[in-house]
Design a protein around this motif. Structure first.
Motif, PDB file in Angstrom:
ATOM      1  N   HIS A   1       0.825  -1.204   0.000  1.00 37.60           N
ATOM      2  CA  HIS A   1       0.000   0.000   0.000  1.00 37.60           C
ATOM      3  C   HIS A   1       0.865   1.264   0.000  1.00 37.60           C
ATOM      4  CE1 HIS A   1      -3.646   2.301   0.593  1.00 37.60           C
ATOM      5  NE2 HIS A   1      -3.052   2.974   1.560  1.00 37.60           N
ATOM      6  N   ALA A   2       2.086   1.174   0.529  1.00 35.12           N
ATOM      7  CA  ALA A   2       2.973   2.338   0.592  1.00 35.12           C
ATOM      8  C   ALA A   2       3.689   2.605  -0.735  1.00 35.12           C
ATOM      9  CB  ALA A   2       4.010   2.149   1.698  1.00 35.12           C
ATOM     10  N   ALA A   3       3.570   1.696  -1.690  1.00 39.51           N
ATOM     11  CA  ALA A   3       4.253   1.874  -2.975  1.00 39.51           C
ATOM     12  C   ALA A   3       3.702   3.107  -3.694  1.00 39.51           C
ATOM     13  CB  ALA A   3       4.071   0.630  -3.847  1.00 39.51           C
ATOM     14  N   ARG A   4       4.590   3.925  -4.192  1.00 42.22           N
ATOM     15  CA  ARG A   4       4.191   5.156  -4.882  1.00 42.22           C
ATOM     16  C   ARG A   4       4.047   4.907  -6.386  1.00 42.22           C
ATOM     17  NH1 ARG A   4       8.758   9.108  -3.905  1.00 42.22           N
ATOM     18  NH2 ARG A   4       7.472  10.373  -5.312  1.00 42.22           N
ATOM     19  N   ARG A   5       3.052   5.534  -6.961  1.00 41.80           N
ATOM     20  CA  ARG A   5       2.835   5.384  -8.393  1.00 41.80           C
ATOM     21  C   ARG A   5       3.982   6.058  -9.155  1.00 41.80           C
ATOM     22  NH1 ARG A   5      -2.316   8.034 -11.320  1.00 41.80           N
ATOM     23  NH2 ARG A   5      -1.152   9.925 -10.750  1.00 41.80           N
ATOM     24  N   PRO A   6       4.570   5.381 -10.140  1.00 45.01           N
ATOM     25  CA  PRO A   6       5.673   5.993 -10.903  1.00 45.01           C
ATOM     26  C   PRO A   6       5.148   6.970 -11.947  1.00 45.01           C
ATOM     27  CG  PRO A   6       5.220   3.803 -11.745  1.00 45.01           C
ATOM     28  CD  PRO A   6       4.313   3.991 -10.555  1.00 45.01           C
TER      29      PRO A   6
END
Length: 312
Positions: free
Chosen positions: A53-58
């Motif tokens: 969930h913490a992954a940031r959209r590139p």
């Protein structure tokens, strides 16, 4: 984002999930991230769900750079090796060597950025001019900086990388002014000999590093030429296959039209056959009745014509 290690199989699983997530084009990234996080929570992997969930959209450029790394692993490995060779060699290269390697660097970066743009287009997301410039900036940073190379190697970039201000250009570093020899006393012959040997050794190491860097650059360029040729062949094959598919589709459509007409004609023929069969049966029944009536009439004639057969 940086890779984060988990524990045992769970860590491996979350890395695989993040790899899949960062292969998703940016427009679908958030929705896919929530799906994967929810799936991790469902099986009791709360920490994995938090990491996902913490992954940031590139950005589109970062995604294209990740796509290049993932789609061309061997070529990307050679590019990383070229970066290492350039960083090692630059500190000791002479002006001619720096100029040559810089020219090779620009050609490789330009070719790879075009390849990343093509991969993005093939995936349905073309790059704008500014996005492609961000891809080139990222690749230049990978060549110039070890930290940037490590970030790109994760395949989880979220934004474009910026080359450091000390990125090697076509100009060699400004040479330091030569030191004036000591005026007090000249170095004894053994010291001069050692200095000469050290200088020769440095030149030899520099030449070896230059040779390795040139070899890595040539290998990378050859790989790019091969990939471009393979891509051209694949495009031609795809075009031929599409033409054949279109022709076959037209033939199928024509055959289906003929089949529909034939079925309609068959239905009409079936109907005509049923009607003819009914008329035939009716005629046969009428014929049978007429034959029966004729027999009965003939019998009546014979009876009346027989002697004593008529009673008036």
């Amino acid at each position: 984002m940086q890779r984060k290690s988990g524990r045992g199989d769970a860590g491996h699983d979350v890395e695989a999930v993040l790899d899949e997530l960062y292969a998703t084009p940016p427009p679908g990234f958030v929705a896919r991230r929530e799906e994967l996080a929810a799936a991790a929570r469902t099986v009791g992997r709360a920490e994995d769900a938090r990491l996902i969930h913490a992954a940031r959209r590139p950005t589109l450029a970062a995604w294209a750079a990740n796509l290049l790394l993932r789609s061309q692993p061997e070529e990307s490995r050679r590019f990383l090796e070229l970066g290492r060779a350039l960083r090692e060699a630059y500190q000791t290269l002479d002006a001619d060597g720096v100029k040559e390697l810089s020219a090779q660097r620009r050609r490789v970066v330009a070719a790879l950025s075009r390849q990343a743009a093509q991969l993005a287009r093939d995936a349905g997301h073309g790059l704008s001019d500014s996005a492609q410039q961000d891809v080139e900036s990222t690749l230049l940073a990978v060549l110039a900086d070890q930290d940037a190379a490590d970030q790109w190697a994760t395949g989880h970039l979220t934004s474009a990388l910026t080359p450091p201000s000390t990125l090697p250009s076509g100009t060699a570093p400004t040479a330091k002014p030569p030191r004036k020899p000591p005026t007090r006393t000249a170095a004894p012959p053994p010291a001069r000999a050692r200095a000469k040997d050290e200088l020769a050794d440095r030149r030899r190491r520099r030449q070896e590093e230059l040779t390795r860097a040139r070899k890595a650059a040539r290998a990378a360029e050859q790989r790019l030429r091969d990939e471009r040729a393979a891509h051209t062949d694949a495009d031609a094959l795809w075009q031929r296959a599409r033409d054949r598919h279109d022709q076959a589709s037209r033939r199928v459509a024509a055959a289906e039209q003929q089949l529909r007409q034939a079925r309609e004609e068959l239905q009409q023929a079936d109907q005509a056959q049923r009607e003819a069969e009914e008329r035939r049966q009716a005629a046969a029944d009428a014929l049978a009745r007429a034959e029966q009536a004729a027999r009965e009439a003939a019998q009546e004639v014979e009876r009346l014509a027989a002697p004593g057969g008529h009673h008036g």
